[in-house]
Scaffold this motif. Structure first.
Motif, PDB file in Angstrom:
ATOM      1  N   VAL A  45     -14.467   6.359  -0.394  1.00  0.00           N
ATOM      2  CA  VAL A  45     -14.364   7.340  -1.473  1.00  0.00           C
ATOM      3  C   VAL A  45     -13.394   8.450  -1.097  1.00  0.00           C
ATOM      4  CG1 VAL A  45     -15.635   8.990  -2.890  1.00  0.00           C
ATOM      5  CG2 VAL A  45     -16.698   6.834  -2.245  1.00  0.00           C
ATOM      6  N   ALA A  46     -13.567   9.012   0.121  1.00  0.00           N
ATOM      7  CA  ALA A  46     -12.706  10.120   0.532  1.00  0.00           C
ATOM      8  C   ALA A  46     -11.236   9.706   0.534  1.00  0.00           C
ATOM      9  CB  ALA A  46     -13.128  10.616   1.911  1.00  0.00           C
ATOM     10  N   VAL A  47     -10.957   8.501   1.049  1.00  0.00           N
ATOM     11  CA  VAL A  47      -9.569   8.042   1.109  1.00  0.00           C
ATOM     12  C   VAL A  47      -9.016   7.794  -0.285  1.00  0.00           C
ATOM     13  CG1 VAL A  47      -8.056   6.189   1.899  1.00  0.00           C
ATOM     14  CG2 VAL A  47      -9.834   7.064   3.409  1.00  0.00           C
ATOM     15  N   SER A  48      -9.794   7.130  -1.144  1.00  0.00           N
ATOM     16  CA  SER A  48      -9.283   6.802  -2.472  1.00  0.00           C
ATOM     17  C   SER A  48      -9.025   8.053  -3.302  1.00  0.00           C
ATOM     18  CB  SER A  48     -10.274   5.878  -3.201  1.00  0.00           C
ATOM     19  OG  SER A  48     -11.500   6.533  -3.425  1.00  0.00           O
ATOM     20  N   ARG A 100       0.161   7.718   5.433  1.00  0.00           N
ATOM     21  CA  ARG A 100      -0.220   7.468   6.818  1.00  0.00           C
ATOM     22  C   ARG A 100      -1.117   8.596   7.339  1.00  0.00           C
ATOM     23  NH1 ARG A 100       4.318   6.781   8.373  1.00  0.00           N
ATOM     24  NH2 ARG A 100       4.446   4.521   8.538  1.00  0.00           N
ATOM     25  N   THR A 101      -0.807   9.833   6.987  1.00  0.00           N
ATOM     26  CA  THR A 101      -1.604  10.969   7.436  1.00  0.00           C
ATOM     27  C   THR A 101      -3.004  10.942   6.824  1.00  0.00           C
ATOM     28  OG1 THR A 101       0.374  12.325   7.701  1.00  0.00           O
ATOM     29  CG2 THR A 101      -1.724  13.486   7.539  1.00  0.00           C
ATOM     30  N   ILE A 102      -3.071  10.553   5.567  1.00  0.00           N
ATOM     31  CA  ILE A 102      -4.377  10.465   4.908  1.00  0.00           C
ATOM     32  C   ILE A 102      -5.256   9.454   5.629  1.00  0.00           C
ATOM     33  CG2 ILE A 102      -5.565   9.749   2.808  1.00  0.00           C
ATOM     34  CD1 ILE A 102      -3.222  10.901   1.225  1.00  0.00           C
ATOM     35  N   PHE A 103      -4.697   8.294   5.935  1.00  0.00           N
ATOM     36  CA  PHE A 103      -5.461   7.272   6.672  1.00  0.00           C
ATOM     37  C   PHE A 103      -5.856   7.787   8.053  1.00  0.00           C
ATOM     38  CE2 PHE A 103      -5.238   4.674   3.322  1.00  0.00           C
ATOM     39  CZ  PHE A 103      -4.861   3.347   3.459  1.00  0.00           C
ATOM     40  N   ALA A 104      -4.911   8.410   8.755  1.00  0.00           N
ATOM     41  CA  ALA A 104      -5.169   8.852  10.127  1.00  0.00           C
ATOM     42  C   ALA A 104      -6.300   9.879  10.161  1.00  0.00           C
ATOM     43  CB  ALA A 104      -3.900   9.432  10.723  1.00  0.00           C
ATOM     44  N   GLU A 105      -6.276  10.828   9.223  1.00  0.00           N
ATOM     45  CA  GLU A 105      -7.289  11.880   9.240  1.00  0.00           C
ATOM     46  C   GLU A 105      -8.636  11.381   8.735  1.00  0.00           C
ATOM     47  OE1 GLU A 105      -4.418  15.787   8.714  1.00  0.00           O
ATOM     48  OE2 GLU A 105      -5.777  15.188   7.092  1.00  0.00           O
ATOM     49  N   PRO A 129      -0.888  -2.834   2.679  1.00  0.00           N
ATOM     50  CA  PRO A 129      -0.434  -2.104   3.870  1.00  0.00           C
ATOM     51  C   PRO A 129       0.105  -0.731   3.505  1.00  0.00           C
ATOM     52  CG  PRO A 129       1.126  -3.833   3.293  1.00  0.00           C
ATOM     53  CD  PRO A 129      -0.066  -4.016   2.402  1.00  0.00           C
ATOM     54  N   VAL A 130       0.160   0.124   4.503  1.00  0.00           N
ATOM     55  CA  VAL A 130       0.621   1.498   4.298  1.00  0.00           C
ATOM     56  C   VAL A 130       2.017   1.504   3.686  1.00  0.00           C
ATOM     57  CG1 VAL A 130       1.345   3.587   5.524  1.00  0.00           C
ATOM     58  CG2 VAL A 130      -0.814   2.459   6.116  1.00  0.00           C
ATOM     59  N   ARG A 131       2.883   0.605   4.165  1.00  0.00           N
ATOM     60  CA  ARG A 131       4.256   0.544   3.663  1.00  0.00           C
ATOM     61  C   ARG A 131       4.269   0.337   2.152  1.00  0.00           C
ATOM     62  NH1 ARG A 131       5.480  -3.620   6.037  1.00  0.00           N
ATOM     63  NH2 ARG A 131       6.401  -2.794   7.957  1.00  0.00           N
ATOM     64  N   GLU A 132       3.433  -0.615   1.667  1.00  0.00           N
ATOM     65  CA  GLU A 132       3.387  -0.911   0.243  1.00  0.00           C
ATOM     66  C   GLU A 132       2.815   0.255  -0.549  1.00  0.00           C
ATOM     67  OE1 GLU A 132       3.658  -2.735  -3.409  1.00  0.00           O
ATOM     68  OE2 GLU A 132       4.640  -3.170  -1.499  1.00  0.00           O
ATOM     69  N   LEU A 133       1.770   0.853  -0.032  1.00  0.00           N
ATOM     70  CA  LEU A 133       1.196   1.996  -0.737  1.00  0.00           C
ATOM     71  C   LEU A 133       2.191   3.150  -0.816  1.00  0.00           C
ATOM     72  CD1 LEU A 133      -2.452   2.065   0.684  1.00  0.00           C
ATOM     73  CD2 LEU A 133      -1.780   1.611  -1.670  1.00  0.00           C
ATOM     74  N   GLY A 134       2.944   3.355   0.265  1.00  0.00           N
ATOM     75  CA  GLY A 134       3.934   4.427   0.260  1.00  0.00           C
ATOM     76  C   GLY A 134       4.985   4.242  -0.804  1.00  0.00           C
TER      77      GLY A 134
END
Length: 870
Positions: free
Chosen positions: A527-530, A498-503, A548-553
């Protein structure tokens, strides 16, 4: 009219008389005078005997040298133009409508001849031989008319005072189309001496290798050259054959004259300081080397055959310097009719105020006609004031050889005026300084106090001049602040998806059901996110951007140490492609990959911009375009202000629609322009409801339909309506189709279309194979192994690819003279820096806005209450 040979023309065009002596020495070999004469005779025969007006797009190579000598020896009238400035060449072609255009060919002494008519439409005076642009007006229709006698007399005079002999060899450090560079050629050919022919810069180690290998004895320098010589440690170079260095092309500061003269005395070579003008075919005076250290503030004595006098000037203690000699031009030409004129000038009024010292040396102390020479361009200060007066502005102009300083009365916008003047005069924007004042500074007599005007400028050393201003502008726009490319997040945060997405996506709130796409992620942030997510999660699934973030987590897992790491193919292709683009433009390699990026762009467009409902994704598509347009137009606007390479059309990404047919510097940003056009066109298309429904029902078939439509322009069945760039939408559509491919049959289909349609498109089998290989990798290889230590660097390069493409046009020309590898690395680093700055600025602005909003929203404190700690 048939040209008749004469003694003046034969003096340095009868080359065969020097036999087998070396005439041209280059990195490719040595050409004797006899061999050079043979090539010149062949080129002269191709030009014919009917006297014509010939334009030579000149560069420092054998083809241009042969063309120059052939035109003169055959009696044609030759107009020299710079091959590396297509705008100037086009301007002269339009103004004078020459009969023949000569260009360099394969470098073997056979120039390319473009005959525009059999005879000539011009009336050419019998004495007219050569037309040169006046200093600072390359591309201007105002030309200097020179005769064969002018050329020969000045070449003989220069050869005499320099003591040029048959064993001398001069390196060609200046352009052939520049009167100073041309005088080096003429003065050596007339004595049967050699020319070390090269276009290398003095900061290039290869130049000095060639200089030693060919045993060069001299080279010519302008004031800026000495700054470069300082940089490369020239004073300590071991050059056993160097006999002398000449300096002209502007005033060299007396302290530098002394310093270099003393250096020459220690190292065994002489410094010749010279004074001249195009109107005098090159040289009017020289300072004998043994006097340079003690009389560095003088221009010396007249050249052999020439003389000076000083005419009184009313109200001034010093008079105007007037030169007479056989090298004085016939006159000026401002249109083709002037080519029929004979001699109109018998002496040259230099416009310089001078005095003659008791020892016979002449000293220039000022300018009567108030000219300054800025970055090699001659600027009439009176004309500057007249331009402003025509605009209804009262102004006074002063200047140095570094910058133009103008005082303007009234509340005018100095920035707009400076930009307007810079464009009008052809100066870099940073070289024009405007100060608004209540009243112009004046002397007690009521006359304008021009030293006072000059004193309005900032107190920084004048030597910094435009270069310092340019450096400051670059700092302001690319190297300040604390922004750095996205690296590892601090401990405790890197593991939080979640923090990675937010920033990375600048979203203050990220919910468990949010995805990369729903948060407006696009190809620039992908690219930066991946890269950050892969450090946390390991190798990502192909559809991670839709999870979704939940699944990635839940996919979080420890990473095993390995010397290799897998990165998505599209990321690696972007990084490799941008490195190849920069290296190709630097000419370190020739591996053109720009068109491959259109396939990657189409691939990412389909992945990130075609999710959600029609209205939602239209907003996302327009925001995606804005993320390309804003940093692009901002940087191009800066480039427009700092250079004369671009136009307002470039700033608004319109050059591909309204730009010139000829490939010029204005086409540098064609990739960005076409990408924006494609994205806007596709966004408009997908906004149509029935098109949106069709794409949702059959995404792969729809993408293939786009490929089929785009192929109409690829095969010239339909003209896309743009003046120059080849059609590229079909390559974008191929990437789109790959993103929609869901089965092996889909990928086979796209691969087959690629292999059938790409060959022959670029006219280069290497380029065809390169782009095809990239598309096939995108189709069949989801991820590529890369060394673990390069993983972050590749991610930065891919994320910053657009920014590197934008900025490298200004970066690499500055670093290329030092070393090509440095030019590539510097371009990549500065591009990544601009990317980081563009990521940091919106976030910083958002934080500042939030602080201001929260401070204004906070309830007012009661009187006398203690301050709340913060």
């Amino acid at each position: 009219m048939t040209a008749q040979p004469d003694l003046a023309r034969a003096a340095f065009t009868d080359l065969a008389r020097h036999g087998d002596r070396p005439a041209v020495l280059s990195a490719d070999g040595v050409l004797s005078y006899r061999e050079l004469a043979s090539r010149v005779d062949d080129a002269a025969a191709r030009l014919g005997t009917a006297r014509r007006l010939v334009v030579l797009a000149a560069q420092n190579d054998l083809d241009s040298l042969v063309a120059y000598l052939a035109a003169l020896s055959a009696g044609h009238v030759l107009l020299l133009a710079p091959a590396d400035k297509p705008e100037a060449l086009a301007s002269l072609m339009h103004a004078y409508d020459p009969d023949v255009l000569l260009r360099s060919g394969d470098g073997h002494g056979v120039p390319v001849l473009e005959e525009r008519r059999n005879g000539s439409r011009h009336h050419l005076h019998p004495e007219l031989a050569l037309l040169l642009s006046t200093s600072g007006s390359t591309g201007s229709p105002k030309l200097v008319r020179l005769s064969h006698t002018n050329l020969t007399a000045n070449a003989e005079a220069i050869a005499e005072y320099l003591g040029i002999g048959a064993d001398d060899r001069a390196a060609t450090t200046l352009p052939l189309h520049y009167c100073y560079g041309l005088s080096v050629v003429n003065s050596h050919l007339i004595r049967g001496a050699g020319l070390v022919l090269t276009d290398l810069s003095v900061v290039d180690p290869c130049f000095w290798d060639l200089f030693r290998d060919r045993q060069a004895t001299s080279f010519a320098a302008v004031p800026y050259t000495f700054d470069l010589l300082d940089r490369v440690g020239f004073a300590d170079e071991d050059l056993p054959h160097l006999r002398y260095v000449t300096q002209a092309g502007g005033r060299l500061a007396p302290e530098k004259v002394r310093s270099w003269a003393e250096t020459g005395q220690r190292r065994g070579w002489d410094l010749f300081v010279m004074y001249g003008a195009t109107e005098a075919t090159a040289r009017m005076a020289y300072l004998p080397p043994d006097l340079a250290a003690d009389h560095a503030d003088t221009i010396g004595v007249p050249v052999p055959g020439g003389s000076f006098r000083i005419d009184p000037v009313e109200d001034l203690a010093d008079g105007e310097l007037v030169y007479s000699g056989p090298n004085v031009m016939l006159g000026y030409a401002e249109d083709p009719a002037d080519l029929a004129l004979g001699r109109e000038v018998h002496e040259l009024r230099t416009g310089d105020l001078a005095r003659r010292q008791p020892n016979g040396l002449y000293e220039v102390v000022g300018r009567r006609s108030r000219f300054v020479k800025i970055v090699g361009l001659r600027v009439d200060l009176g004309q500057v004031e007249r331009i402003l007066a025509d605009m209804g502005i009262t102004a006074a102009a002063a200047g140095t050889d570094d910058r133009l300083v103008i005082a303007v009365e009234g509340g005018h916008d100095g920035g707009i005026l400076a930009k307007t003047l810079a464009g009008t005069l052809g100066l870099p924007r940073a070289a024009v300084v405007i100060h608004t004042v209540e009243a112009l500074p004046r002397l007690a007599t009521g006359k304008v106090d021009y030293p006072g005007v000059l004193g309005l400028a900032s107190p920084e050393p004048a030597a910094a001049g435009a270069a310092g201003a340019t450096r400051a502008a670059v700092t302001d726009h690319g190297a300040t602040g604390t922004a750095t490319p996205a690296g590892p997040a601090p401990a405790g945060r890197a593991d939080d998806v979640r923090t990675i997405f937010a920033e990375a996506l600048e979203c203050p709130v990220v919910g468990d059901d949010d995805t990369f796409v729903s948060l407006d992620g696009d190809s620039l942030s992908y690219v930066a996110v991946s890269v950050q997510l892969e450090r946390v999660l390991g190798q990502l699934p192909a559809d991670w951007h839709l999870l979704p973030v939940r699944e990635l987590g839940r996919r979080r897992k420890p990473r095993r140490r390995s010397p290799f790491s897998f990165l998505e193919t599209s990321i690696v292709l972007r990084a490799v492609a941008i490195v190849c683009i920069v290296a190709t433009h630097v000419e370190l390699i020739m591996f053109q990959t720009a068109h491959l990026l259109f396939a990657v762009a189409g691939y990412n467009f389909a992945r990130f911009q075609l999710a959600d409902q029609r209205v939602t994704r239209l907003r996302r598509q327009l925001r995606g375009v804005a993320r390309i347009v804003v940093p692009s137009t901002a940087f191009i606007a800066v480039a427009y202000l700092l250079t004369d390479h671009y136009t307002v059309a470039n700033i608004f990404l319109l050059n591909a629609m309204v730009g010139p047919e000829a490939v010029t510097t204005q086409w540098h940003f064609w990739f960005v322009e076409l990408l924006v056009y494609i994205l806007l066109a596709v966004a408009a298309l997908m906004a149509v409801p029935w098109v949106d429904r069709l794409e949702r029902r059959a995404p792969f078939a729809f993408a293939l339909g786009m490929v089929a439509i785009a192929l109409l322009s690829r095969y010239d069945i339909v003209d896309p309506g743009l003046p120059k760039p080849p059609p590229v939408f079909w390559i974008f559509a191929l990437g789109w189709a790959l993103a929609r491919a869901r089965t092996h049959l889909h990928r086979i289909t796209v691969s087959a279309i690629t292999l059938v349609t790409l060959p022959g498109f670029f006219g280069s089998s290497v380029r065809d194979v390169t782009v095809a290989a990239g598309i096939l990798l995108l189709a069949w290889v989801p991820a590529l192994p890369v060394p673990a230590f390069l993983r972050r660097i590749i991610g930065w390069l891919a994320a910053a690819s657009l920014y590197i493409y934008l900025t490298h046009w200004l970066v690499y020309p500055l670093l290329l003279p030092v070393h090509p590898v440095l030019a590539v690395v510097g371009s990549l680093v500065l591009g990544v820096g601009y990317w980081a700055l563009c990521r940091w600025l919106p976030a910083a602005a958002g934080r500042l806005w939030a602080r201001r909003f929260s401070s204004t929203a906070r309830p007012r404190q009661a009187a006398g209450a203690p301050l709340e700690p913060r």
